[in-house]
Design a protein around this motif. Sequence first.
Motif, mmCIF file in Angstrom:
data_model
loop_
_atom_site.group_PDB
_atom_site.id
_atom_site.type_symbol
_atom_site.label_atom_id
_atom_site.label_comp_id
_atom_site.label_asym_id
_atom_site.label_seq_id
_atom_site.Cartn_x
_atom_site.Cartn_y
_atom_site.Cartn_z
ATOM 1 N N THR A 119 10.271 5.304 1.976
ATOM 2 C CA THR A 119 9.610 4.639 0.863
ATOM 3 C C THR A 119 11.081 4.438 -0.129
ATOM 4 O O THR A 119 11.261 3.477 -0.660
ATOM 5 N N VAL B 200 -0.644 -6.442 2.562
ATOM 6 C CA VAL B 200 -1.619 -6.088 3.608
ATOM 7 C C VAL B 200 -1.628 -4.494 4.121
ATOM 8 O O VAL B 200 -0.695 -4.076 4.045
ATOM 9 N N ASP C 39 -5.717 -0.137 6.644
ATOM 10 C CA ASP C 39 -6.591 0.797 6.369
ATOM 11 C C ASP C 39 -7.333 0.426 4.998
ATOM 12 O O ASP C 39 -6.730 0.217 3.905
ATOM 13 N N ASN D 119 7.182 -0.779 5.951
ATOM 14 C CA ASN D 119 7.516 0.444 6.046
ATOM 15 C C ASN D 119 6.253 0.990 6.748
ATOM 16 O O ASN D 119 5.376 1.477 6.350
ATOM 17 N N ALA E 108 5.106 -0.566 15.845
ATOM 18 C CA ALA E 108 4.617 -1.340 14.937
ATOM 19 C C ALA E 108 5.657 -2.376 14.674
ATOM 20 O O ALA E 108 5.346 -3.730 14.914
HETATM 21 N N1 SAH Z 1 4.470 0.961 1.706
HETATM 22 C C1 SAH Z 1 3.994 2.412 1.581
HETATM 23 C C2 SAH Z 1 3.305 3.243 2.698
HETATM 24 C C3 SAH Z 1 3.820 3.097 3.949
HETATM 25 S S1 SAH Z 1 2.911 4.082 5.066
HETATM 26 C C4 SAH Z 1 5.363 3.298 1.467
HETATM 27 O O1 SAH Z 1 6.626 2.499 1.852
HETATM 28 O O2 SAH Z 1 5.492 4.147 0.793
HETATM 29 C C5 SAH Z 1 2.394 2.832 6.199
HETATM 30 C C6 SAH Z 1 1.246 2.161 5.957
HETATM 31 O O3 SAH Z 1 1.192 1.066 6.771
HETATM 32 C C7 SAH Z 1 -0.035 2.953 5.973
HETATM 33 O O4 SAH Z 1 -0.981 2.694 4.802
HETATM 34 C C8 SAH Z 1 -0.698 2.337 7.256
HETATM 35 O O5 SAH Z 1 -2.145 2.169 7.035
HETATM 36 C C9 SAH Z 1 -0.401 1.010 7.399
HETATM 37 N N2 SAH Z 1 0.044 0.382 8.647
HETATM 38 C C10 SAH Z 1 0.220 0.947 9.805
HETATM 39 N N3 SAH Z 1 0.411 0.052 10.721
HETATM 40 C C11 SAH Z 1 0.118 -1.250 10.350
HETATM 41 C C12 SAH Z 1 0.137 -2.551 10.851
HETATM 42 N N4 SAH Z 1 0.332 -2.859 12.137
HETATM 43 N N5 SAH Z 1 -0.226 -3.706 9.885
HETATM 44 C C13 SAH Z 1 -0.567 -3.312 8.585
HETATM 45 N N6 SAH Z 1 -0.505 -1.895 8.038
HETATM 46 C C14 SAH Z 1 -0.123 -1.297 9.008
#
Ligand code: SAH
Length: 271
Positions: free
Chosen positions: A113, A155, A158, A197, A202
């Motif tokens: 993050t 997006v 979850d 992130n 993925a």
């Molecule tokens: N953006 C925040 C959270 C990152 S955690 C930060 O940087 O702190 C990663 C998040 O991605 C989780 O909430 C999870 O549910 C979501 N996620 C995982 N794979 C994904 C996908 N293929 N498409 C969209 N969201 C996804």
Amino acid sequence: MTLRYVLPVADDLHRETAVAALWGAGADGLWERPHEVVAYFDAAVDLTAGPAGGGRWEEEPDRDWLAEWKAGLEPVTVGRLTVAPSWTVSGPDAATVVIDPGMAFGTGHHATTRRCLAALDRLDLTGRSLLDVGTGSGVLAVAAARLGAVRVVAVDVDPEAVRVARENASRNGVEVDVRHGSVEAVPAERCDVTVANIATAAIVSLADALLAACGETLIVSGIAAERADQVTTVLGDRGARVTRVDEEDGWVAITADAVSGDAGSQPPLPT
Ligand code: SAH
């Protein structure tokens, strides 16, 4: 008494299969550290066979983890912004991203993050549009709005993260269009900047869609340092030019110019 299972992980693939096996074995919670995964259980389970084998069991006294964790969370400053847990501040201001993460990921304390926040801080987001894939608590989306982005789409697959991200956007008084789903949930939109992130696997499988959604700059993180080359190769193969790889605590964030043949062929975002 809580039991914890400490499993050294050899690489990212081992990590991913082990994490799946630990959840499958009924873990109450997981703590992913750079070279190990710590899983919490109510009672010991047999993990000897399969990808979660080879760890050690430890006992620890019951504690109110959530209360302790919350009490210990300090605001985090990265570049021009400070990310502050909502219970540590009286209200939002232009330089603060106020977050109550609830059950979603993203307090600003994880290296991934922080590296994404730093990458966003380096860009001039004034008047730009941004797509945040895997928004979690909404921390990066709110940060982008604070840094001047005029249109922010976020997006997450979850539904709980979607709810939490919406709450955090309104807590900060910023507009974020939070949608349930992944990058396919915004197929017709090309944002100037896309940040994702999410896990390495993925990113790799979504690479085409991430680049297609992105007009100029792509920032990807959630990548263990040993898999950075795989991601830079995948992006390079698709015509993107990697401009920066930042590492912290064994994690990297990669910034790339999303050059592609049909760049700009889609209409700008509605305002
Ligand atoms: N953006 C925040 C959270 C990152 S955690 C930060 O940087 O702190 C990663 C998040 O991605 C989780 O909430 C999870 O549910 C979501 N996620 C995982 N794979 C994904 C996908 N293929 N498409 C969209 N969201 C996804």
